[in-house]
Design an enzyme around this catalytic site. Structure first.
Site, short mmCIF file in Angstrom:
data_model
loop_
_atom_site.label_atom_id
_atom_site.label_comp_id
_atom_site.label_asym_id
_atom_site.label_seq_id
_atom_site.Cartn_x
_atom_site.Cartn_y
_atom_site.Cartn_z
N CYS A 103 42.73 39.25 36.75
CA CYS A 103 41.51 38.82 37.43
C CYS A 103 41.51 37.59 38.71
O CYS A 103 40.43 37.38 39.23
CB CYS A 103 40.62 38.40 36.28
SG CYS A 103 40.67 39.46 34.83
N HIS A 140 34.92 34.03 38.26
CA HIS A 140 35.26 35.22 37.65
C HIS A 140 34.33 35.53 36.61
O HIS A 140 34.11 34.64 35.54
CB HIS A 140 36.73 35.45 37.06
CG HIS A 140 37.12 36.47 36.28
ND1 HIS A 140 36.90 37.72 36.80
CD2 HIS A 140 37.64 36.58 35.07
CE1 HIS A 140 37.16 38.53 35.96
NE2 HIS A 140 37.62 37.77 34.80
N ASN A 181 32.99 42.28 33.04
CA ASN A 181 34.24 42.13 33.48
C ASN A 181 34.75 42.89 34.39
O ASN A 181 35.57 43.95 33.94
CB ASN A 181 35.03 41.36 32.44
CG ASN A 181 36.30 40.81 32.88
OD1 ASN A 181 36.82 40.89 34.18
ND2 ASN A 181 37.20 39.96 32.27
#
Ligand code: UT7
Length: 326
Positions: free
Chosen positions: A113, A253, A283
């Site tokens: 990520c 994020h 996500n």
């Protein structure tokens, strides 16, 4: 020294929307549980004929259009991804082929990520050194293909998408002010895809054990994520003599609304400083920051001279921040 300035952003989200109500139909879960624990309401799922390089190329074309830069002017393409079209060659090479510009450098960054922020740092340092002038940086993922759709602990969290930014060498103060990259490999097993690399080579037995799908210990990830996101945000501010109040747009994020809110609380950020879109896209790993950046940019929220803080955390563990003067 030249600054590396973002002169265009773009993003692409696949058309298909998978809502929490859709998940209820095949998983022992509920919209109420998912919204209260994660803030996610829906996520995008790539079509069967779409691959990561396709998503990446669409986002890239948008960013190039906004920048008014023709693909042929690019010196380098970097894609942050953990779900490339193939183990190799790099997805960035496929993007380069799609853009029809053989010759420039192209490579992928594997930092989960944190991939986009890692890639942005590579790009900025190349530009600042004077070696090159124009770089395309992309975060692109199709997580839906490596999720265990029978594991309610993981599959409800993730989605597909891509975001991109074009960086250009410029005189003047605007651009990447600094970036800060970290990792702690001792946490590797808390969030990973066991197969199929050299440790577990492809096998029917491995498929039966679902080794090719994401494994995560969510609770443990949560705790380290909040601490790391806060620490690396403060590191960026400290390096530039700035305070939390100086941030115009905090773009973390998009892991989970509770992680974002806990981080914002720890830092003392106000709601209006924080960009959140996890409710609509879930996500998207390395794509989440450039997608959120592009949304805020296209909506006209980010103005010249604004201070933008990108803040990432992901598998590895990796974490990173980048402070931009827009
Ligand atoms: O980019 C970084 C990527 N990773 C992350 O962002 C993950 C960070 N962690 C999280 O977001 C949270 O830990 C989760 C959302 C994954 C889980 O939330 P939690 O509040 O930590 O729940 P939990 O794991 O402690 O589970 C609580 C209960 C369990 O049931 P029991 O054992 O108490 O009976 C789970 O089985 O909730 C259950 N549960 C669910 N129930 C309904 C877990 N997933 C679900 C679900 N629907 N989807």
């Amino acid at each position: 020294m030249k600054k590396a300035r973002i002169v265009g952003t773009g993003s692409y989200l696949p058309e298909k929307i998978l809502t929490n109500f859709d998940l209820e139909k095949f998983l022992d879960t509920s919209d109420e549980w998912i919204v209260s624990r994660t803030g996610i309401r829906e996520r995008r799922i790539a079509a069967a004929d779409e691959n990561t390089s396709d998503l990446a190329t669409r986002a890239a074309r948008q960013a190039l259009d906004m920048a008014g830069i023709s693909p042929g002017d690019l010196d380098m393409i970097i894609v942050g991804t953990i779900t490339g079209d193939y183990p190799w060659p790099a997805t960035s090479c496929l993007v380069q082929k799609n853009l029809g510009i053989p010759g420039c450098a192209a490579f992928d960054v594997s930092a989960a990520c944190s991939g986009f922020v890692y890639a942005l740092d590579m790009a900025a340092r190349q530009i600042e050194s004077g070696a090159i002038k124009t770089v395309l940086v992309i975060g692109a993922e199709i997580l839906s293909r490596i999720l265990d759709w029978e594991d309610r602990n993981t599959c409800i969290l993730f989605g597909d998408g891509a975001g991109a930014a074009v960086l250009k060498a410029e005189d003047g103060p605007n651009g990447v002010l600094s970036s800060h990259l970290h990792a702690d490999g001792s946490f590797w097993e808390l969030l990973y895809q066991p197969g199929f690399g050299t440790r577990h080579t492809p096998s029917a037995e491995g498929m039966d054990q679902r080794l090719h799908l994401v494994r995560m210990q969510g609770n443990e990830v949560f705790k380290v994520a909040v601490r790391s996101l806060s620490d690396v945000a403060l590191e960026a501010l400290g390096a530039n003599g700035m305070a939390v109040a100086d941030i115009d747009h905090f773009i973390p994020h998009q892991a989970n609304r509770r992680i974002l809110e806990a981080t914002a609380r720890r830092l003392g950020l106000k709601d209006e400083q924080v960009v959140i879109n996890v409710d609509r896209f879930g996500n998207t790993s390395g794509a989440s920051i450039p997608i959120a950046l592009d949304e805020a940019n296209r909506a006209g929220k980010i103005k010249e001279g604004d201070v933008v803080l990108l803040d990432a955390f992901g598998g590895g563990f990796t974490w990173a921040s980048s402070l931009l003067l827009w």
